[in-house]
Write a protein that holds these residues in place. Structure first.
Motif, mmCIF file in Angstrom:
data_model
loop_
_atom_site.group_PDB
_atom_site.id
_atom_site.type_symbol
_atom_site.label_atom_id
_atom_site.label_comp_id
_atom_site.label_asym_id
_atom_site.label_seq_id
_atom_site.Cartn_x
_atom_site.Cartn_y
_atom_site.Cartn_z
ATOM 1 N N LYS A 31 0.415 -1.260 -0.153
ATOM 2 C CA LYS A 31 0.348 -0.358 -0.069
ATOM 3 C C LYS A 31 0.659 1.350 0.108
ATOM 4 N N ASP A 32 1.944 0.837 0.930
ATOM 5 C CA ASP A 32 2.933 2.510 0.937
ATOM 6 C C ASP A 32 3.576 2.238 -0.574
ATOM 7 N N ILE A 33 3.837 1.636 -1.854
ATOM 8 C CA ILE A 33 4.946 1.506 -2.930
ATOM 9 C C ILE A 33 3.064 2.419 -3.648
ATOM 10 N N HIS A 34 2.395 2.069 -3.174
ATOM 11 C CA HIS A 34 0.835 2.773 -4.397
ATOM 12 C C HIS A 34 0.011 4.160 -3.978
ATOM 13 N N ASP A 35 0.572 4.080 -2.692
ATOM 14 C CA ASP A 35 0.154 5.442 -2.051
ATOM 15 C C ASP A 35 1.767 6.594 -3.322
ATOM 16 N N ARG A 36 3.067 5.775 -3.555
ATOM 17 C CA ARG A 36 3.757 7.019 -3.410
ATOM 18 C C ARG A 36 3.864 7.548 -5.639
ATOM 19 N N LEU A 37 3.275 6.312 -6.113
ATOM 20 C CA LEU A 37 2.972 6.133 -7.110
ATOM 21 C C LEU A 37 2.654 7.364 -7.913
ATOM 22 N N GLN A 38 2.475 8.115 -9.207
ATOM 23 C CA GLN A 38 1.982 8.837 -9.628
ATOM 24 C C GLN A 38 0.624 8.525 -10.278
ATOM 25 N N PRO A 39 -0.156 9.595 -10.110
ATOM 26 C CA PRO A 39 -1.215 8.712 -10.297
ATOM 27 C C PRO A 39 -2.185 7.606 -11.503
ATOM 28 N N ARG A 40 -1.435 7.639 -12.524
ATOM 29 C CA ARG A 40 -1.691 7.111 -13.963
ATOM 30 C C ARG A 40 -1.355 5.422 -13.429
ATOM 31 N N ASP A 41 -0.363 5.218 -12.499
ATOM 32 C CA ASP A 41 0.383 4.245 -12.223
ATOM 33 C C ASP A 41 0.093 4.050 -11.604
ATOM 34 N N GLN A 42 -1.093 4.387 -10.109
ATOM 35 C CA GLN A 42 -1.766 3.906 -8.910
ATOM 36 C C GLN A 42 -2.875 2.956 -9.725
ATOM 37 N N GLU A 43 -3.269 3.534 -10.668
ATOM 38 C CA GLU A 43 -5.021 2.267 -11.120
ATOM 39 C C GLU A 43 -3.796 1.061 -11.347
ATOM 40 N N TYR A 44 -2.793 0.884 -12.105
ATOM 41 C CA TYR A 44 -2.460 -0.279 -13.023
ATOM 42 C C TYR A 44 -1.494 -1.215 -11.728
ATOM 43 N N PHE A 45 -1.284 -0.336 -10.720
ATOM 44 C CA PHE A 45 -0.859 -1.090 -9.333
ATOM 45 C C PHE A 45 -1.628 -1.502 -9.219
ATOM 46 N N ARG A 46 -2.614 -1.291 -8.428
ATOM 47 C CA ARG A 46 -3.817 -1.441 -7.270
ATOM 48 C C ARG A 46 -4.623 -2.798 -8.053
ATOM 49 N N THR A 47 -4.851 -2.286 -9.709
ATOM 50 C CA THR A 47 -5.240 -4.055 -10.411
ATOM 51 C C THR A 47 -4.506 -5.039 -10.540
ATOM 52 N N SER A 48 -3.396 -4.697 -10.655
ATOM 53 C CA SER A 48 -2.223 -6.106 -10.879
ATOM 54 C C SER A 48 -1.843 -7.035 -9.656
ATOM 55 N N ARG A 49 -1.878 -5.820 -8.658
ATOM 56 C CA ARG A 49 -1.457 -6.202 -7.234
ATOM 57 C C ARG A 49 -2.286 -6.715 -6.605
ATOM 58 N N GLU A 50 -3.931 -6.321 -6.440
ATOM 59 C CA GLU A 50 -4.586 -7.045 -5.632
ATOM 60 C C GLU A 50 -5.237 -8.814 -6.139
ATOM 61 N N GLN A 51 -5.045 -8.035 -7.679
ATOM 62 C CA GLN A 51 -4.861 -9.934 -8.351
ATOM 63 C C GLN A 51 -3.946 -10.665 -7.702
ATOM 64 N N ARG A 52 -2.596 -10.337 -7.771
ATOM 65 C CA ARG A 52 -1.442 -10.947 -7.122
ATOM 66 C C ARG A 52 -1.716 -11.808 -5.881
ATOM 67 N N LEU A 53 -2.238 -10.569 -5.541
ATOM 68 C CA LEU A 53 -2.650 -10.807 -3.562
ATOM 69 C C LEU A 53 -3.461 -11.419 -3.222
ATOM 70 N N GLY A 54 -4.246 -11.255 -4.229
ATOM 71 C CA GLY A 54 -5.814 -12.144 -3.723
ATOM 72 C C GLY A 54 -6.862 -11.405 -2.747
ATOM 73 N N GLN A 55 -5.926 -10.240 -2.866
ATOM 74 C CA GLN A 55 -7.180 -9.093 -1.707
ATOM 75 C C GLN A 55 -6.906 -7.220 -2.096
ATOM 76 N N THR A 56 -7.458 -6.695 -1.149
ATOM 77 C CA THR A 56 -7.222 -5.431 -1.859
ATOM 78 C C THR A 56 -6.098 -5.161 -0.920
ATOM 79 N N LEU A 57 -5.392 -3.557 -0.853
ATOM 80 C CA LEU A 57 -4.420 -3.473 -1.191
ATOM 81 C C LEU A 57 -4.647 -2.196 0.424
ATOM 82 N N GLU A 58 -5.824 -2.411 0.537
ATOM 83 C CA GLU A 58 -5.755 -1.940 1.684
ATOM 84 C C GLU A 58 -5.871 -3.499 3.115
ATOM 85 N N ALA A 59 -6.732 -3.739 2.177
ATOM 86 C CA ALA A 59 -6.532 -5.406 3.641
ATOM 87 C C ALA A 59 -5.068 -6.317 3.464
ATOM 88 N N ALA A 60 -4.110 -5.894 2.641
ATOM 89 C CA ALA A 60 -3.380 -6.065 2.751
ATOM 90 C C ALA A 60 -1.894 -5.578 3.940
#
Lengths: 236, 236
Positions: free
Chosen positions: A117-146
């Motif tokens: 979640k810390d990584i996500h929060d540091r990214l530029q806005p257009r990276d945040q959307e890509y990162f959230r989608t791809s990483r939540e899929q990898r984690l099997g949970q939301t960034l907030e749950a992680a």
């Protein structure tokens, strides 16, 4: 070797945030290679050399682009005779690979879960959307749950690092008196995670902090350019 | 160096069954040191040099006794100029130590739990009682309970070994073309467990079997003297 450019992953504020880029910055420093950097976001990577790459670092030397940190390390070691060899023997390279495999299977996944979640929060806005989608899929949970579960992982992380402590209790670096590529791999991992983490990754009396501190001071302070919010280096 | 004697832990049938002794046998072979062996059981160890030691290997050179496998490795490396150096650099020694710490924290505990009843069954009768009491205390369960749970640990073991596979896929040994002390540490671990296990430790297509096979053939077949019931080396 001239006209050397390193494509690096950057946060919204320009901080270099890839463990694989950091090891290459150290390697280029050890080989005494001058280079310029080109900061990219996750969503910019497909623009490099007509979409040939899906990850950074990418090293551009004249017309040539080299991707994958191990390929880059071998490339700069083979073409540049300046500086020391990154790998003085096949044994040194093999043990560095083993060390990287261990970090990659045991340590970086924990750091990723703790810091995602810390990584996500540091990214530029257009990276945040890509990162959230791809990483939540990898984690099997939301960034907030992680993020909510991260504190339980900190003691696991500290215990997992145990095999690294006693080899470093008699000498300053894995490479002996001076760091070698295994150190660069480890330092890159801690600089990456330490620069994004918003909680303490290591206990303040962890001897690994001293190793990281020493690593920040080599090669004209390559690692000093970044603030490590997740590592308490005052005592290190 | 002359009058060299290695105290080794033996099963009831004389098989050498300590991972730490096996690495020293390899080290002595690499240093081209001749030695005789003196097989002892767990309960004989207090008889060595008036009770100074609680573990083997112990190396006796003339009047001097050296215990602890790392101290022995450093000792033979420093006093014997025959053979190659065990550690060509501080970096090689440090990475071997890290490798040993990793094996000791992640791999040998699993092998121990999987093989503990098999080890017991191979000991001479007076060692069996000591071993059962001390190991059941360590495990927090009976040897029989540990044996009943061992099959569930085999897939965990195989997954835990993953960091070792890709570094060995491009070259025969961790040391490169020839084995180094990290290989001796790993081979000693697999010869120890493989010689006592009564179930298959590695899948028959595991590339690590090829590494062990190669290791058995170096140094005039040091490791060939023992039957490895727990490793299917036909395909290796």
């Amino acid at each position: 070797m001239s006209d050397c450019r390193l494509f690096e992953l950057v946060a919204d504020d320009g901080t270099s945030i890839s463990p694989f880029v950091w090891r290459i910055k150290y390697a280029l420093g050890a080989k005494k290679l001058n280079y310029e950097t080109c900061g990219v976001g996750f969503t910019d990577i497909p623009q490099i050399d007509e979409g040939r790459f899906t990850t950074v670092p990418v090293l551009q030397v004249g017309e040539r682009y080299v991707g994958d940190s191990w390929a880059i390390a071998d490339y700069v070691d083979s073409v540049s005779s300046d500086g020391a060899r990154l790998f003085s023997s096949p044994a040194e390279r093999t043990m560095a690979r083993f060390f990287d495999e261990w970090l990659g299977s045991s340590v970086r996944p924990l750091l990723f879960r703790i810091c995602v979640k810390d990584i996500h929060d540091r990214l530029q806005p257009r990276d945040q959307e890509y990162f959230r989608t791809s990483r939540e899929q990898r984690l099997g949970q939301t960034l907030e749950a992680a993020a909510a579960a991260r504190e339980k992982l900190v003691p696991v992380l500290r215990a997992t690092l145990e095999p690294l402590r006693s080899p470093l209790d008699k000498q300053p670096f894995l490479g002996g008196a001076t760091p070698n590529y295994a150190d660069f791999i480890g330092l890159g991992t801690f600089i990456w995670a330490g620069s994004v983490a918003t909680l303490g990754l290591l206990a303040e009396d962890d001897p690994l902090l001293e190793w990281v501190s020493r690593g920040l001071n080599v090669l004209e302070g390559t690692g000093r350019t970044v603030r490590l919010s997740g590592l308490d280096l005052r005592h290190g």
